[in-house]
Design an enzyme around this catalytic site. Structure first.
Site, mmCIF file in Angstrom:
data_model
loop_
_atom_site.group_PDB
_atom_site.id
_atom_site.type_symbol
_atom_site.label_atom_id
_atom_site.label_comp_id
_atom_site.label_asym_id
_atom_site.label_seq_id
_atom_site.Cartn_x
_atom_site.Cartn_y
_atom_site.Cartn_z
ATOM 1 N N GLY A 46 13.771 4.179 -5.088
ATOM 2 C CA GLY A 46 12.550 3.390 -4.105
ATOM 3 C C GLY A 46 12.619 2.463 -5.570
ATOM 4 O O GLY A 46 12.726 2.290 -6.505
ATOM 5 N N CYS A 95 10.978 8.184 -12.675
ATOM 6 C CA CYS A 95 9.535 6.790 -12.484
ATOM 7 C C CYS A 95 10.314 5.178 -13.211
ATOM 8 O O CYS A 95 10.751 5.624 -14.329
ATOM 9 C CB CYS A 95 8.654 6.395 -12.881
ATOM 10 S SG CYS A 95 7.685 5.686 -12.482
ATOM 11 N N HIS A 137 6.156 9.016 -3.914
ATOM 12 C CA HIS A 137 5.867 8.571 -5.337
ATOM 13 C C HIS A 137 5.728 7.546 -4.846
ATOM 14 O O HIS A 137 4.999 6.597 -5.850
ATOM 15 C CB HIS A 137 7.157 9.017 -5.116
ATOM 16 C CG HIS A 137 7.750 7.893 -6.976
ATOM 17 N ND1 HIS A 137 7.552 9.112 -8.420
ATOM 18 C CD2 HIS A 137 7.179 7.329 -7.087
ATOM 19 C CE1 HIS A 137 8.090 8.574 -9.286
ATOM 20 N NE2 HIS A 137 7.644 6.906 -8.712
ATOM 21 N N HIS A 141 2.627 4.864 -5.944
ATOM 22 C CA HIS A 141 2.165 3.953 -6.810
ATOM 23 C C HIS A 141 1.048 2.637 -5.920
ATOM 24 O O HIS A 141 0.993 1.913 -6.685
ATOM 25 C CB HIS A 141 3.471 3.031 -7.087
ATOM 26 C CG HIS A 141 4.280 3.726 -7.992
ATOM 27 N ND1 HIS A 141 3.955 3.227 -9.557
ATOM 28 C CD2 HIS A 141 5.832 4.093 -7.545
ATOM 29 C CE1 HIS A 141 5.323 4.025 -9.840
ATOM 30 N NE2 HIS A 141 6.091 4.148 -9.391
HETATM 31 O O1 K1U Z 1 9.770 4.500 -7.831
HETATM 32 C C1 K1U Z 1 10.096 4.139 -8.808
HETATM 33 O O2 K1U Z 1 10.192 4.452 -10.114
HETATM 34 C C2 K1U Z 1 11.553 4.840 -8.848
HETATM 35 C C3 K1U Z 1 12.193 6.363 -8.538
HETATM 36 C C4 K1U Z 1 11.718 6.645 -7.224
HETATM 37 C C5 K1U Z 1 11.868 8.144 -7.236
HETATM 38 C C6 K1U Z 1 12.755 9.233 -7.899
HETATM 39 C C7 K1U Z 1 12.858 10.424 -7.955
HETATM 40 C C8 K1U Z 1 11.860 10.925 -7.059
HETATM 41 C C9 K1U Z 1 11.196 10.724 -6.666
HETATM 42 C C10 K1U Z 1 11.359 9.017 -6.560
HETATM 43 C C11 K1U Z 1 13.755 6.513 -9.281
HETATM 44 O O3 K1U Z 1 14.422 5.540 -8.673
HETATM 45 S S1 K1U Z 1 14.166 6.882 -10.752
HETATM 46 C C12 K1U Z 1 15.917 6.443 -10.603
HETATM 47 C C13 K1U Z 1 16.449 8.249 -9.774
HETATM 48 O O4 K1U Z 1 15.717 8.428 -9.086
HETATM 49 C C14 K1U Z 1 18.344 8.011 -9.708
HETATM 50 C C15 K1U Z 1 18.227 6.991 -9.975
HETATM 51 C C16 K1U Z 1 20.125 6.540 -9.575
HETATM 52 C C17 K1U Z 1 20.628 7.015 -8.662
HETATM 53 C C18 K1U Z 1 19.946 8.281 -8.825
HETATM 54 C C19 K1U Z 1 17.846 8.269 -8.434
HETATM 55 ZN ZN ZN Z 2 7.688 4.973 -10.679
#
Ligand code: K1U
Ligand code: ZN
Length: 173
Positions: A46, A95, A137, A141
């Protein structure tokens, strides 16, 4: 499409309430395209506009777990949670604005969200499990809230200090 740098906490822009999108213009569509590219490149599931310094109520996400599946990003403009389940789910969140830090956060397991799509059409959908966690989440933001705001103050402070150190190191090059 352009890769945009992702802001790292602490940054005052990550603590602001973003503005509603008044019109789904060409500029908004370009912002969404850039955010999709930036999210996949990170990689993440995300990304919300404030994370690239744009204070618009716009987010993108793709929380499908199957690495073989074709990318199918969603773009949500002016999203609103219109229903949440009483049942909760705990997920270890990360995040992109707080790299390499993870913590368990409890949120409603299911949410129903209403938003505008890229044609300016109102859409409603129910999300559950990781999709529900992710959309909550990202909407956080848009309201200047980070997942660390749900943690105990000491843990939040520890993570913030680590991020300050990381930013000093990145600035030194
Ligand atoms: O908003 C953001 O910072 C993105 C975040 C979203 C998120 C992750 C986990 C739980 C809730 C919301 C991320 O994408 S962090 C990276 C991540 O979780 C991931 C990266 C690669 C493959 C799978 C997951
Ligand atoms: Zn985030």
């Amino acid at each position: 499409m352009t890769l945009r740098p992702i802001l790292i906490h602490p940054d005052p822009r990550l603590k602001k309430v973003a503005d509603p999108v008044a019109e789904v213009s060409k500029e908004i569509r370009k912002q969404a395209d850039d955010m999709i590219e930036t999210m996949y490149d990170a990689p993440g599931i995300g990304l919300a506009a404030p994370q690239i310094g744009i204070l618009n109520r716009l987010l993108v996400m793709d929380a499908q777990r199957d690495p073989e599946a074709k990318p199918n990003p969603m773009v949500l403009i002016n999203p609103e949670v219109i229903w949440e389940s009483d049942e909760k789910n705990v997920y270890e969140e990360g995040c992109l604005s707080i790299p390499d830090q993870f913590a368990e956060v409890e949120r409603p397991k299911m949410v129903r969200v209403r938003w505008l799509d890229l044609d300016g059409k109102a859409v409603e959908e129910e999300f559950d499990n990781l999709w529900a966690t992710c959309v909550q989440h990202e909407i956080d933001h848009l309201n200047g809230t980070l997942f660390i705001d749900y943690l105990k103050p000491l843990k939040r402070q520890m993570i913030t200090r680590k991020m300050q150190k990381l930013k000093r190191e990145l600035a030194r090059g």
